[in-house]
Scaffold this motif. Structure first.
Motif, mmCIF file in Angstrom:
data_model
loop_
_atom_site.group_PDB
_atom_site.id
_atom_site.type_symbol
_atom_site.label_atom_id
_atom_site.label_comp_id
_atom_site.label_asym_id
_atom_site.label_seq_id
_atom_site.Cartn_x
_atom_site.Cartn_y
_atom_site.Cartn_z
ATOM 1 N N SER A 90 48.610 -22.261 -2.100
ATOM 2 C CA SER A 90 48.014 -23.597 -2.149
ATOM 3 C C SER A 90 47.538 -23.871 -3.576
ATOM 4 O O SER A 90 47.231 -22.955 -4.341
ATOM 5 C CB SER A 90 46.864 -23.717 -1.158
ATOM 6 O OG SER A 90 45.874 -22.776 -1.471
ATOM 7 N N LEU A 91 47.483 -25.152 -3.924
ATOM 8 C CA LEU A 91 47.115 -25.556 -5.285
ATOM 9 C C LEU A 91 45.784 -26.301 -5.271
ATOM 10 O O LEU A 91 45.467 -27.016 -4.323
ATOM 11 C CB LEU A 91 48.183 -26.478 -5.871
ATOM 12 C CG LEU A 91 49.579 -25.920 -6.066
ATOM 13 C CD1 LEU A 91 50.505 -27.006 -6.579
ATOM 14 C CD2 LEU A 91 49.550 -24.758 -7.035
ATOM 15 N N TYR B 120 54.926 -29.513 -1.284
ATOM 16 C CA TYR B 120 53.502 -29.517 -0.964
ATOM 17 C C TYR B 120 53.113 -30.797 -0.229
ATOM 18 O O TYR B 120 53.732 -31.851 -0.394
ATOM 19 C CB TYR B 120 52.659 -29.414 -2.243
ATOM 20 C CG TYR B 120 52.699 -28.042 -2.862
ATOM 21 C CD1 TYR B 120 51.780 -27.077 -2.500
ATOM 22 C CD2 TYR B 120 53.667 -27.719 -3.813
ATOM 23 C CE1 TYR B 120 51.817 -25.810 -3.057
ATOM 24 C CE2 TYR B 120 53.708 -26.454 -4.374
ATOM 25 C CZ TYR B 120 52.778 -25.507 -3.994
ATOM 26 O OH TYR B 120 52.818 -24.253 -4.544
#
Length: 131
Positions: A106-107, A4
């Motif tokens: 996505s976080l 990420y």
């Protein structure tokens, strides 16, 4: 987290309505301490403004809490007989992480960052107020 890349952060500012005190005077000096703030500038301004407003609110978030406490203690040493109420709480900050490849989602990470408010006054404060 090697898959990420950090995206944007949302860190909302503290507003007047978010303060944890019930009855605040309107002529309050609000000292918002940041990690990059210079202590000498903060203390000089605080001491000169205390002559006019008689009440100050010191606020520090996360890494600025230690600097906030140090500034308040120096002001208390320079101006004797001040009254103090302290409140500790948390402030929500959101971090967004974008994936490096398309297979991942996505976080969004929500962190609770410590928040400190210290109310100083020349006149006595409400003794029923906890803190």
């Amino acid at each position: 987290m090697e898959n990420y890349v950090k995206g944007m952060n949302t860190d909302p500012d503290i507003e007047w309505g978010d303060l944890p005190f019930k009855c605040l005077p309107s002529n309050l000096t609000w000292m918002k301490v940041r990690p990059g703030s210079k202590m000498t500038n903060l203390i000089e301004f605080a001491i000169t403004s205390m002559d006019v407003t008689k009440t100050q609110m010191w606020s520090g978030i996360g890494p600025a809490i230690g600097k906030t406490i140090s500034c308040v203690e120096i002001v208390k040493r320079k101006i004797p007989n001040l009254h103090q109420i302290s409140k500790i709480s948390y402030h929500k900050c959101e971090e967004y992480w974008n994936p490096k490849n398309n297979e991942l989602d996505s976080l969004r990470v929500v962190r609770n960052v410590p928040l400190l408010h210290i109310l100083l006054s020349v006149e006595p404060l409400d003794s029923n107020e906890p803190g």
